[in-house]
Design a protein around this motif. Structure first.
Motif, PDB file in Angstrom:
ATOM      1  N   GLU A 135       1.791  61.625 -56.298  1.00 15.56           N
ATOM      2  CA  GLU A 135       0.937  62.695 -56.795  1.00 15.56           C
ATOM      3  C   GLU A 135      -0.493  62.220 -57.023  1.00 15.56           C
ATOM      4  O   GLU A 135      -1.439  62.954 -56.755  1.00 15.56           O
ATOM      5  CB  GLU A 135       1.502  63.249 -58.098  1.00 15.56           C
ATOM      6  CG  GLU A 135       2.820  63.971 -57.934  1.00 15.56           C
ATOM      7  CD  GLU A 135       3.466  64.313 -59.258  1.00 15.56           C
ATOM      8  OE1 GLU A 135       2.934  63.904 -60.323  1.00 15.56           O
ATOM      9  OE2 GLU A 135       4.523  64.968 -59.231  1.00 15.56           O
ATOM     10  N   ILE A 136      -0.665  61.001 -57.494  1.00  8.28           N
ATOM     11  CA  ILE A 136      -1.993  60.519 -57.864  1.00  8.28           C
ATOM     12  C   ILE A 136      -2.678  59.767 -56.716  1.00  8.28           C
ATOM     13  O   ILE A 136      -3.827  60.040 -56.388  1.00  8.28           O
ATOM     14  CB  ILE A 136      -1.896  59.601 -59.115  1.00  8.28           C
ATOM     15  CG1 ILE A 136      -1.352  60.410 -60.299  1.00  8.28           C
ATOM     16  CG2 ILE A 136      -3.251  59.010 -59.452  1.00  8.28           C
ATOM     17  CD1 ILE A 136      -1.043  59.583 -61.510  1.00  8.28           C
ATOM     18  N   PHE A 137      -1.986  58.826 -56.085  1.00 10.00           N
ATOM     19  CA  PHE A 137      -2.609  57.930 -55.115  1.00 10.00           C
ATOM     20  C   PHE A 137      -2.195  58.174 -53.667  1.00 10.00           C
ATOM     21  O   PHE A 137      -2.586  57.418 -52.781  1.00 10.00           O
ATOM     22  CB  PHE A 137      -2.274  56.469 -55.456  1.00 10.00           C
ATOM     23  CG  PHE A 137      -2.710  56.058 -56.830  1.00 10.00           C
ATOM     24  CD1 PHE A 137      -4.045  55.970 -57.155  1.00 10.00           C
ATOM     25  CD2 PHE A 137      -1.770  55.771 -57.804  1.00 10.00           C
ATOM     26  CE1 PHE A 137      -4.444  55.589 -58.414  1.00 10.00           C
ATOM     27  CE2 PHE A 137      -2.150  55.387 -59.069  1.00 10.00           C
ATOM     28  CZ  PHE A 137      -3.497  55.297 -59.383  1.00 10.00           C
ATOM     29  N   ASN A 138      -1.379  59.208 -53.387  1.00  8.69           N
ATOM     30  CA  ASN A 138      -0.874  59.485 -52.030  1.00  8.69           C
ATOM     31  C   ASN A 138      -0.071  58.317 -51.468  1.00  8.69           C
ATOM     32  O   ASN A 138      -0.194  57.969 -50.299  1.00  8.69           O
ATOM     33  CB  ASN A 138      -2.001  59.851 -51.069  1.00  8.69           C
ATOM     34  CG  ASN A 138      -2.562  61.216 -51.345  1.00  8.69           C
ATOM     35  OD1 ASN A 138      -1.891  62.049 -51.927  1.00  8.69           O
ATOM     36  ND2 ASN A 138      -3.784  61.454 -50.938  1.00  8.69           N
ATOM     37  N   ARG A 139       0.765  57.673 -52.310  1.00 10.15           N
ATOM     38  CA  ARG A 139       1.636  56.578 -51.869  1.00 10.15           C
ATOM     39  C   ARG A 139       3.086  57.014 -51.985  1.00 10.15           C
ATOM     40  O   ARG A 139       3.482  57.595 -52.993  1.00 10.15           O
ATOM     41  CB  ARG A 139       1.410  55.335 -52.722  1.00 10.15           C
ATOM     42  CG  ARG A 139       0.147  54.597 -52.354  1.00 10.15           C
ATOM     43  CD  ARG A 139       0.090  53.307 -53.089  1.00 10.15           C
ATOM     44  NE  ARG A 139      -0.739  53.529 -54.274  1.00 10.15           N
ATOM     45  CZ  ARG A 139      -0.964  52.638 -55.212  1.00 10.15           C
ATOM     46  NH1 ARG A 139      -0.412  51.456 -55.145  1.00 10.15           N
ATOM     47  NH2 ARG A 139      -1.730  52.913 -56.227  1.00 10.15           N
ATOM     48  N   VAL A 188       3.928  53.294 -48.475  1.00  4.23           N
ATOM     49  CA  VAL A 188       3.048  53.823 -47.444  1.00  4.23           C
ATOM     50  C   VAL A 188       1.988  54.694 -48.099  1.00  4.23           C
ATOM     51  O   VAL A 188       2.314  55.603 -48.860  1.00  4.23           O
ATOM     52  CB  VAL A 188       3.859  54.651 -46.422  1.00  4.23           C
ATOM     53  CG1 VAL A 188       2.968  55.256 -45.384  1.00  4.23           C
ATOM     54  CG2 VAL A 188       4.930  53.793 -45.785  1.00  4.23           C
ATOM     55  N   GLU A 189       0.723  54.416 -47.798  1.00  2.00           N
ATOM     56  CA  GLU A 189      -0.375  55.231 -48.310  1.00  2.00           C
ATOM     57  C   GLU A 189      -0.865  56.138 -47.189  1.00  2.00           C
ATOM     58  O   GLU A 189      -1.182  55.664 -46.108  1.00  2.00           O
ATOM     59  CB  GLU A 189      -1.517  54.350 -48.806  1.00  2.00           C
ATOM     60  CG  GLU A 189      -2.645  55.137 -49.440  1.00  2.00           C
ATOM     61  CD  GLU A 189      -3.733  54.241 -50.001  1.00  2.00           C
ATOM     62  OE1 GLU A 189      -4.822  54.766 -50.273  1.00  2.00           O
ATOM     63  OE2 GLU A 189      -3.500  53.033 -50.149  1.00  2.00           O
ATOM     64  N   VAL A 190      -0.896  57.445 -47.459  1.00  2.00           N
ATOM     65  CA  VAL A 190      -1.323  58.406 -46.445  1.00  2.00           C
ATOM     66  C   VAL A 190      -2.762  58.834 -46.713  1.00  2.00           C
ATOM     67  O   VAL A 190      -3.314  58.592 -47.791  1.00  2.00           O
ATOM     68  CB  VAL A 190      -0.391  59.633 -46.381  1.00  2.00           C
ATOM     69  CG1 VAL A 190       1.015  59.221 -46.008  1.00  2.00           C
ATOM     70  CG2 VAL A 190      -0.391  60.400 -47.672  1.00  2.00           C
TER      71      VAL A 190
END
Length: 96
Positions: A18-22, A82-84
């Motif tokens: 929710e916060i870092f897109n991970r 995984v960071e999108v």
């Protein structure tokens, strides 16, 4: 060989999503970061910015019971974070 085994849905990973897109996944032990990136992009249709991997070893335990010693172990696995790209997200609940 299937690269992605299953997504990880815990409180910590959900908050990171929710916060870092991970987002977290359990992946094949022999998969590298490039293979993981391609598999995530193909499966979920998002742009992957970064991939971090961690190898977890098998933990062995010994329990003392009335019937004697019982030994056991947990499975070893590889986890990928995984960071999108900003603005994109992966929804595990509707993407079954």
């Amino acid at each position: 060989m299937s690269v992605i085994i299953k997504p990880i849905i815990t409180e910590k990973i959900t908050k990171d999503g929710e916060i870092f897109n991970r987002f977290g996944f359990v992946v094949a032990k022999k998969a590298n970061k490039v293979e993981i990136k391609k598999a995530i992009e193909a499966s979920y249709g998002v742009t992957v910015v970064a991939v971090n991997t961690m190898n977890y070893r098998a933990d062995r335990t010994v329990k003392y019971t009335k019937s004697g010693l019982i030994s056991g172990k947990t499975n070893a696995y590889k986890k990928a974070i995984v960071e999108v790209k900003e603005g994109e997200t992966i929804d595990f609940y509707t993407n079954i």
